[in-house]
Design a protein around this motif. Structure first.
Motif, short mmCIF file in Angstrom:
data_model
loop_
_atom_site.label_atom_id
_atom_site.label_comp_id
_atom_site.label_asym_id
_atom_site.label_seq_id
_atom_site.Cartn_x
_atom_site.Cartn_y
_atom_site.Cartn_z
N GLY A 1 0.72 -1.02 -0.12
CA GLY A 1 0.04 -0.08 0.02
C GLY A 1 0.88 1.03 -0.02
N ASN A 2 2.01 1.05 -0.60
CA ASN A 2 2.95 2.38 -0.58
C ASN A 2 3.47 2.43 -2.11
OD1 ASN A 2 4.25 4.42 0.61
ND2 ASN A 2 4.58 3.31 2.52
N GLU A 3 3.22 3.51 -2.73
CA GLU A 3 3.66 3.43 -3.86
C GLU A 3 5.08 4.41 -4.14
OE1 GLU A 3 0.90 5.34 -6.67
OE2 GLU A 3 2.35 5.21 -8.53
N ALA B 1 14.04 -3.17 -9.69
CA ALA B 1 12.80 -2.69 -10.13
C ALA B 1 11.97 -3.75 -10.80
CB ALA B 1 12.97 -1.43 -11.18
N ALA B 2 10.87 -4.45 -10.12
CA ALA B 2 10.15 -5.34 -10.43
C ALA B 2 8.69 -5.12 -10.54
CB ALA B 2 10.36 -6.63 -9.83
N ASP B 3 8.79 -3.58 -11.07
CA ASP B 3 7.28 -2.87 -11.11
C ASP B 3 6.52 -2.97 -12.39
OD1 ASP B 3 9.37 -1.57 -11.99
OD2 ASP B 3 8.86 0.48 -11.47
N SER C 1 6.29 0.39 -15.62
CA SER C 1 7.61 0.73 -14.67
C SER C 1 7.97 1.96 -14.89
CB SER C 1 8.87 -0.29 -14.79
OG SER C 1 9.97 0.08 -14.20
N ILE C 2 7.91 2.90 -13.93
CA ILE C 2 8.25 4.21 -14.14
C ILE C 2 9.94 4.32 -13.65
CG2 ILE C 2 6.36 5.71 -13.31
CD1 ILE C 2 7.25 6.00 -10.77
N PHE C 3 10.46 3.43 -13.05
CA PHE C 3 11.82 3.38 -12.84
C PHE C 3 12.57 3.11 -14.36
CE2 PHE C 3 16.19 2.00 -12.22
CZ PHE C 3 16.67 2.73 -11.41
N ALA D 1 -1.11 -5.45 -26.86
CA ALA D 1 -2.01 -4.98 -25.94
C ALA D 1 -3.05 -6.37 -25.57
CB ALA D 1 -2.88 -4.00 -26.59
N GLY D 2 -3.43 -6.39 -24.26
CA GLY D 2 -4.00 -7.79 -24.23
C GLY D 2 -5.46 -7.31 -23.29
N ILE D 3 -6.48 -8.11 -23.60
CA ILE D 3 -7.61 -7.78 -22.68
C ILE D 3 -8.00 -9.05 -21.93
CG2 ILE D 3 -8.58 -5.73 -24.03
CD1 ILE D 3 -10.49 -7.50 -25.24
C1 LIG Z 1 -3.76 -9.83 -20.89
C2 LIG Z 1 -2.59 -10.31 -20.56
C3 LIG Z 1 -2.66 -11.63 -20.51
C4 LIG Z 1 -1.40 -12.58 -20.08
N1 LIG Z 1 -1.40 -13.78 -20.12
C5 LIG Z 1 -0.26 -14.38 -19.41
C6 LIG Z 1 -0.36 -15.87 -18.82
O1 LIG Z 1 -1.34 -16.58 -19.19
N2 LIG Z 1 0.56 -16.49 -18.53
C7 LIG Z 1 1.86 -15.68 -18.27
O2 LIG Z 1 2.89 -16.33 -17.92
N3 LIG Z 1 1.99 -14.53 -18.61
C8 LIG Z 1 0.93 -13.83 -18.79
N4 LIG Z 1 0.78 -12.44 -19.06
C9 LIG Z 1 2.13 -11.75 -18.75
C10 LIG Z 1 2.20 -11.47 -17.22
O3 LIG Z 1 0.83 -10.88 -16.63
C11 LIG Z 1 3.53 -10.79 -16.66
O4 LIG Z 1 4.54 -10.97 -17.71
C12 LIG Z 1 3.58 -10.87 -15.26
O5 LIG Z 1 2.66 -10.32 -14.52
C13 LIG Z 1 5.30 -10.21 -15.04
O6 LIG Z 1 5.31 -10.09 -13.59
P1 LIG Z 1 6.20 -8.88 -12.74
O7 LIG Z 1 6.44 -9.34 -11.22
O8 LIG Z 1 7.29 -8.44 -13.64
O9 LIG Z 1 5.16 -7.66 -12.82
P2 LIG Z 1 3.67 -7.52 -12.51
O10 LIG Z 1 2.90 -8.73 -12.06
O11 LIG Z 1 3.05 -6.36 -13.08
O12 LIG Z 1 3.87 -6.94 -10.96
C14 LIG Z 1 4.39 -5.53 -10.57
C15 LIG Z 1 4.06 -4.93 -9.50
O13 LIG Z 1 4.68 -3.72 -9.29
C16 LIG Z 1 3.82 -2.93 -8.24
N5 LIG Z 1 4.31 -1.68 -8.73
C17 LIG Z 1 4.02 -1.12 -9.84
N6 LIG Z 1 4.63 0.30 -9.77
C18 LIG Z 1 4.83 0.47 -8.43
C19 LIG Z 1 5.32 1.64 -7.63
N7 LIG Z 1 5.71 2.72 -8.36
N8 LIG Z 1 5.36 1.43 -6.41
C20 LIG Z 1 5.35 0.10 -5.79
N9 LIG Z 1 4.89 -0.74 -6.29
C21 LIG Z 1 4.77 -0.67 -7.72
C22 LIG Z 1 2.35 -3.28 -8.92
O14 LIG Z 1 1.27 -2.83 -7.98
C23 LIG Z 1 2.61 -4.84 -9.20
O15 LIG Z 1 2.22 -5.55 -7.95
C24 LIG Z 1 -0.09 -11.57 -19.54
C25 LIG Z 1 -0.14 -10.32 -19.71
C26 LIG Z 1 -1.30 -9.64 -19.84
C27 LIG Z 1 -1.38 -8.23 -19.99
#
Ligand SMILES: Cc1cc2nc3c(=O)[nH]c(=O)nc-3n(C[C@H](O)[C@H](O)[C@H](O)COP(=O)(O)OP(=O)(O)OC[C@H]3O[C@@H](n4cnc5c(N)ncnc54)[C@H](O)[C@@H]3O)c2cc1C
Length: 414
Positions: free
Chosen positions: A134-136, A165-167, A171-173, A189-191
């Motif tokens: 809960g902290n951005e 940066a795993a945001d 990702s703004i970073f 783009a995905g929906i």
């Molecule tokens: C429509 C769609 C369908 C997909 N289908 C699949 C699938 O079926 N299987 C698959 O493997 N992949 C799929 N993907 C891809 C998958 O969703 C991503 O690759 C995955 O979520 C990446 O994980 P991540 O940890 O890098 O980022 P994320 O899961 O996006 O996590 C990032 C986190 O960072 C936090 N965050 C962001 N900015 C800040 C900030 N400034 N301060 C603090 N926190 C912050 C967010 O709240 C979030 O919790 C799909 C993507 C989309 C869009």
């Protein structure tokens, strides 16, 4: 006066990439701060399919995690993929030959709301992880050989020697300091929609990838979910969406209502919540994914498979590698470029051949006639079908699909 926390490692984002990085660090006895703007459980727009790579990384972390996931009601086991070619012919490919549903599966499907919360619960058990939700984080300044981060709420500042940066995709970073910009030909783009009551879902929860011509080289998907719902969606490359002026949501609803393949199956289906969209930064191009005292993990590093759209496994794998490099930095007390840049080498050593191959396959899929031919032949030819099944385990076999000679042999085979 803001509260200042000092740490060696701070990870922004507790999605699969960030959570797994923190868990691998804890396993190595390294403490860190993991911060997320959301409060968990939180939703993430996704297809919700968890591939064999997710299972393999979690097994490296701690095999009991997969045991817990396997017995948890948040997931269902998935045993394969049903490819549907532009001519509507099906090709059912199990993840493994002669699979047995009583064994441990290769893939899972779980709503991200639940799966990400499952991982965060693993994080919560680790005393070495200071998890702040809960902290951005809204600002970053390079200061005193590290990064000073400022958050939006709670009057919090963090000084960290190393920033991970795993945001995620927005990702703004990465945008400000990682020199990453959205390139439409390397971005999708995905929906996603959740439906209840879709008919004829596969009994062994095969995920369905339907390659309608209007979405090529993207696809329409139907993935069964634990509660009898289905995750339904479409993803397409952003440059193609602009070129063809496609409204993704409208096209998806049109297909559901009018396409002969879907019409009957969705006749009594109910949309459970609004259709939502999000970006998919594709790994179809190598990028610089580390820099001065930082590493980018998962979507922030653009590591999504360009053919399948799978990104969770790659986010976790890059998180595992980021933890290994962090361990090195800490043991040598050296956060300089010469150590950190090994991250890029390691990530691309592990992922590039697959990403590169998937980029080529994404281009091939753009030829509907070729796609139809492969599916028609594979349905008739056991050897070809088995070759495709082995593709999931064996990159060398997938490599064959790149060569024109493969298709020539296919045309003239029985
Ligand atoms: C429509 C769609 C369908 C997909 N289908 C699949 C699938 O079926 N299987 C698959 O493997 N992949 C799929 N993907 C891809 C998958 O969703 C991503 O690759 C995955 O979520 C990446 O994980 P991540 O940890 O890098 O980022 P994320 O899961 O996006 O996590 C990032 C986190 O960072 C936090 N965050 C962001 N900015 C800040 C900030 N400034 N301060 C603090 N926190 C912050 C967010 O709240 C979030 O919790 C799909 C993507 C989309 C869009």
């Amino acid at each position: 006066m803001k509260n200042l926390l000092n740490t060696n490692v701070c990870i922004i984002g507790a999605g699969p990439g960030g959570a797994v990085t923190a868990l691998f660090l804890a396993k190595a006895g390294i403490s860190c701060i993991l911060i997320d703007k959301a409060v968990f459980p939180r939703d993430k727009i996704c297809g919700d399919a968890l591939s064999g790579k997710v299972v393999s990384v979690l097994n490296k972390l701690d095999p009991t995690i997969i045991e817990r996931l396997n017995t948890s009601p948040i997931q269902i086991n998935s045993w394969g993929i049903n490819f549907i070619a532009p001519n509507f012919k099906e090709l059912k490919i199990p993840f493994k030959m002669n699979y047995d549903v009583n064994n441990s599966p290769i893939g899972f499907i779980a709503k991200r709301l639940d799966f990400d919360n499952f991982l965060v619960n693993e994080v919560r058990k680790q005393p070495l992880i200071n998890f702040i939700e809960g902290n951005e984080i809204i600002d970053f300044v390079f200061k005193n050989d590290g990064w000073k981060l400022s958050s939006l709420a709670n009057e919090l500042n963090i000084h960290t020697k190393l920033l991970i940066a795993a945001d995620g995709a927005h990702s703004i970073f990465a945008k400000r300091f990682g020199n990453t910009k959205v390139e439409p030909e390397h971005y999708c783009a995905g929906i996603r929609a959740y439906y209840k009551g879709v008919k004829d879902l596969d009994k062994d929860n095969f995920i369905e990838l339907i390659f309608f011509e209007e979405f090529l080289p993207g696809y329409f998907w139907i993935f069964p979910l634990p509660d009898g719902q289905a995750n339904v969606g479409v993803a397409m490359r952003s440059d193609i969406i602009s070129k063809r002026k496609i409204n993704l949501k409208k096209s998806m609803l049109d297909a559901i209502e009018n396409n002969p393949l879907l019409k009957e199956r969705f006749k009594d289906a109910v949309l459970k919540e609004d259709i939502k969209g999000f970006g998919l930064p594709l790994g179809s191009k190598k990028r610089k994914i580390s820099g001065k005292n930082f590493m980018l993990v998962g979507d922030a590093a653009s590591l999504i498979d360009p053919f399948s759209g799978e990104g969770i496994g790659n986010a976790m794998k890059s998180g595992m590698i980021a933890a290994q490099i962090t361990e090195k930095c800490i043991s040598l007390n050296n956060y300089r470029q010469e150590i950190i840049q090994q991250y890029d080498t390691e990530v691309y050593n592990k992922l590039w051949s697959e990403l590169n191959l998937s980029s080529k396959m994404q281009k091939l899929v753009n030829y509907p006639k070729l796609f139809n031919l492969v599916v028609n032949k594979a349905n008739k030819n056991k050897v070809l079908r088995e070759t495709i099944i082995c593709m999931f385990d064996d990159l060398d076999i997938r490599e064959k699909l790149k060569h024109p000679s493969f298709y020539l042999k296919l045309i003239f085979s029985d």
